[in-house]
Scaffold this active site. Structure first.
Site, PDB file in Angstrom:
ATOM      1  N   SER A 298      -5.093  -2.311   5.519  1.00  0.00           N
ATOM      2  CA  SER A 298      -6.483  -1.843   5.619  1.00  0.00           C
ATOM      3  C   SER A 298      -6.769  -0.887   4.482  1.00  0.00           C
ATOM      4  O   SER A 298      -5.910  -0.085   4.123  1.00  0.00           O
ATOM      5  CB  SER A 298      -6.739  -1.077   6.927  1.00  0.00           C
ATOM      6  OG  SER A 298      -8.079  -0.594   6.954  1.00  0.00           O
TER       7      SER A 298
ATOM      8  N   LYS B 163     -13.042  -6.592   8.876  1.00  0.00           N
ATOM      9  CA  LYS B 163     -12.306  -7.842   9.150  1.00  0.00           C
ATOM     10  C   LYS B 163     -10.809  -7.596   9.346  1.00  0.00           C
ATOM     11  O   LYS B 163     -10.197  -8.140  10.253  1.00  0.00           O
ATOM     12  CB  LYS B 163     -12.539  -8.853   8.021  1.00  0.00           C
ATOM     13  CG  LYS B 163     -13.922  -9.510   8.125  1.00  0.00           C
ATOM     14  CD  LYS B 163     -14.210 -10.429   6.964  1.00  0.00           C
ATOM     15  CE  LYS B 163     -13.496 -11.758   7.086  1.00  0.00           C
ATOM     16  NZ  LYS B 163     -13.897 -12.689   5.994  1.00  0.00           N
TER      17      LYS B 163
ATOM     18  N   TYR C 112     -14.646   1.740   9.331  1.00  0.00           N
ATOM     19  CA  TYR C 112     -13.201   1.998   9.490  1.00  0.00           C
ATOM     20  C   TYR C 112     -12.910   2.463  10.916  1.00  0.00           C
ATOM     21  O   TYR C 112     -12.028   1.929  11.586  1.00  0.00           O
ATOM     22  CB  TYR C 112     -12.787   3.067   8.482  1.00  0.00           C
ATOM     23  CG  TYR C 112     -11.308   3.397   8.447  1.00  0.00           C
ATOM     24  CD1 TYR C 112     -10.361   2.438   8.091  1.00  0.00           C
ATOM     25  CD2 TYR C 112     -10.862   4.687   8.734  1.00  0.00           C
ATOM     26  CE1 TYR C 112      -9.006   2.754   8.025  1.00  0.00           C
ATOM     27  CE2 TYR C 112      -9.513   5.013   8.663  1.00  0.00           C
ATOM     28  CZ  TYR C 112      -8.593   4.047   8.307  1.00  0.00           C
ATOM     29  OH  TYR C 112      -7.253   4.365   8.245  1.00  0.00           O
TER      30      TYR C 112
ATOM     31  N   GLY D 231       0.832  -1.209   0.000  1.00  0.00           N
ATOM     32  CA  GLY D 231       0.000   0.000   0.000  1.00  0.00           C
ATOM     33  C   GLY D 231       0.862   1.252   0.000  1.00  0.00           C
ATOM     34  O   GLY D 231       2.097   1.184  -0.076  1.00  0.00           O
TER      35      GLY D 231
ATOM     36  N   VAL E 297      -4.517 -10.874   5.588  1.00  0.00           N
ATOM     37  CA  VAL E 297      -4.169 -11.075   7.007  1.00  0.00           C
ATOM     38  C   VAL E 297      -5.389 -11.225   7.914  1.00  0.00           C
ATOM     39  O   VAL E 297      -5.238 -11.423   9.120  1.00  0.00           O
ATOM     40  CB  VAL E 297      -3.209  -9.976   7.539  1.00  0.00           C
ATOM     41  CG1 VAL E 297      -1.868 -10.057   6.839  1.00  0.00           C
ATOM     42  CG2 VAL E 297      -3.806  -8.586   7.443  1.00  0.00           C
TER      43      VAL E 297
ATOM     44  N   ASN F 226      -4.913 -11.506  14.388  1.00  0.00           N
ATOM     45  CA  ASN F 226      -3.920 -12.424  13.801  1.00  0.00           C
ATOM     46  C   ASN F 226      -2.506 -11.852  13.886  1.00  0.00           C
ATOM     47  O   ASN F 226      -1.549 -12.563  14.206  1.00  0.00           O
ATOM     48  CB  ASN F 226      -4.242 -12.684  12.324  1.00  0.00           C
ATOM     49  CG  ASN F 226      -5.448 -13.593  12.171  1.00  0.00           C
ATOM     50  OD1 ASN F 226      -5.747 -14.388  13.054  1.00  0.00           O
ATOM     51  ND2 ASN F 226      -6.141 -13.476  11.057  1.00  0.00           N
TER      52      ASN F 226
END
Ligand code: UDP
Length: 315
Positions: free
Chosen positions: A76, A92, A146, A11, A58, A100
């Site tokens: 994200s 998620k 978000y 990103g 992830v 995780n």
């Protein structure tokens, strides 16, 4: 040599972090499912034998069979246009993905850094925003996916710190810009630059009187690495308090810097769009000895140059 695992490493900010640690001679493992990442951001690193890229979401268990010293959780969607398009993935990756990444950091005995956001303050009722402010967030509005995911991410990060003794850090990132943002990212700066370079109308949402404070990505990366190597575990704002401006002023500045003939067009203001945003950075100054250095004109010129160079490929 240390190993840094960077989620969302393809990103905008993630790829600058990969770049930074590779230049320092470290080893970098980049995980990205390319939902909003861009393979071009990491293409220059692929020839380096200290860089490993794995296509991975992830939100699912992270498996890496080698020692890892630092986990930087940057995966994200981060543009409102993206997280409104991908609401469930956003929830998620902020919740399951952070869980995780923390579990992975615990297993590896690694230091953990969470990319949080000024969005945890929502549409703030105090100005500027200090880390002790709890925020004003609409949990069921379009931005809630978000904002609440990141608020949960902060909560679970501190729970892992307090329960398992993991060395965790939380950065609250304010509006950041620079090279490697996508042309179709949807945020104000990439939209305005892309529109200005094409001579298309500049789309201002609402009356353009809402403010934001813009940080150049190099300043952000400097703040992030200082926080990562600090021994401070509570959230720290990283942003540029000097360059607060209205969106109308931003549009005019980009028209001036690009020499564009674009006209301004007014569009409907999205729901829950924050009216003001400006970081109180006293904590970063005191604890990290950090302050932003790049002034907005200089930073925007660098971003504009990147957009010019990549325009043909982006079409
Ligand atoms: N904005 C705008 N035109 C655009 C994109 C964004 O006027 O084409 C406005 C948006 O409504 C917000 C501000 O610019 O008030 C900053 O938006 P951005 O998406 O960059 O990030 P945000 O700070 O809202 O997360």
């Amino acid at each position: 040599m240390k190993t840094f695992l960077i989620t969302g490493g393809a990103g905008f900010i993630g790829s600058h972090l990969c770049d930074y640690f590779l230049k320092k001679g470290e080893r970098v493992i980049c995980l990205d499912n390319m939902l909003t990442g861009n393979p071009e951001n990491i293409a220059p690193f692929q020839t380096c034998n200290r860089f490993i890229y794995t296509n991975h979401d992830v939100s699912k268990t992270i498996k890496v069979d080698e020692p890892v010293d630092y986990v930087l959780h940057f995966a994200s969607p981060a543009s409102p246009a993206d997280y409104i398009k991908y609401p469930i993935q956003t929830l998620k990756v902020g919740s399951l993905g952070t869980h995780n990444a923390l579990g992975f950091a615990k297993a590896k005995k690694a230091v953990f850094l969470l990319a949080s956001t000024s969005e945890v303050y929502g549409d703030p009722l105090i100005h500027p925003q200090h880390e002790d402010y709890w925020g004003n967030v609409n949990p069921i509005g379009p931005r809630g996916v978000y904002d609440e995911a990141k608020r949960f991410a902060e909560a679970i990060t501190l729970a892992y710190h307090r329960t398992h003794g993991i060395d965790t850090k939380i950065v609250r990132i304010f509006n950041t810009y620079g090279p490697r943002m996508r042309h179709n990212d949807g945020r104000a700066i990439p939209n305005f630059i892309d529109q200005a370079l094409k001579g298309n109308p500049i789309t201002i949402f609402g009356d353009g009187k809402q403010t934001r404070s813009f940080t150049y990505v190099d300043d952000l990366v400097d703040g992030l690495q200082r926080l990562l190597f600090s021994n401070f575990n509570l959230p720290v704002n990283i942003g540029n308090p000097h360059d607060e401006m209205t969106i109308g002023e931003l549009a005019k500045l980009i028209i001036e810097l690009t020499g564009s003939k674009s006209k301004i067009e007014y569009r409907v203001l999205p729901q829950d769009d924050p009216k003001v945003r400006n970081p109180d950075i006293r904590r970063a100054k005191e604890i990290l000895k950090w302050a932003p250095k790049v002034d907005v004109r200089k930073g925007l010129l660098a971003a504009i140059e990147y957009f010019k160079q990549t325009q043909a490929r982006a079409e």
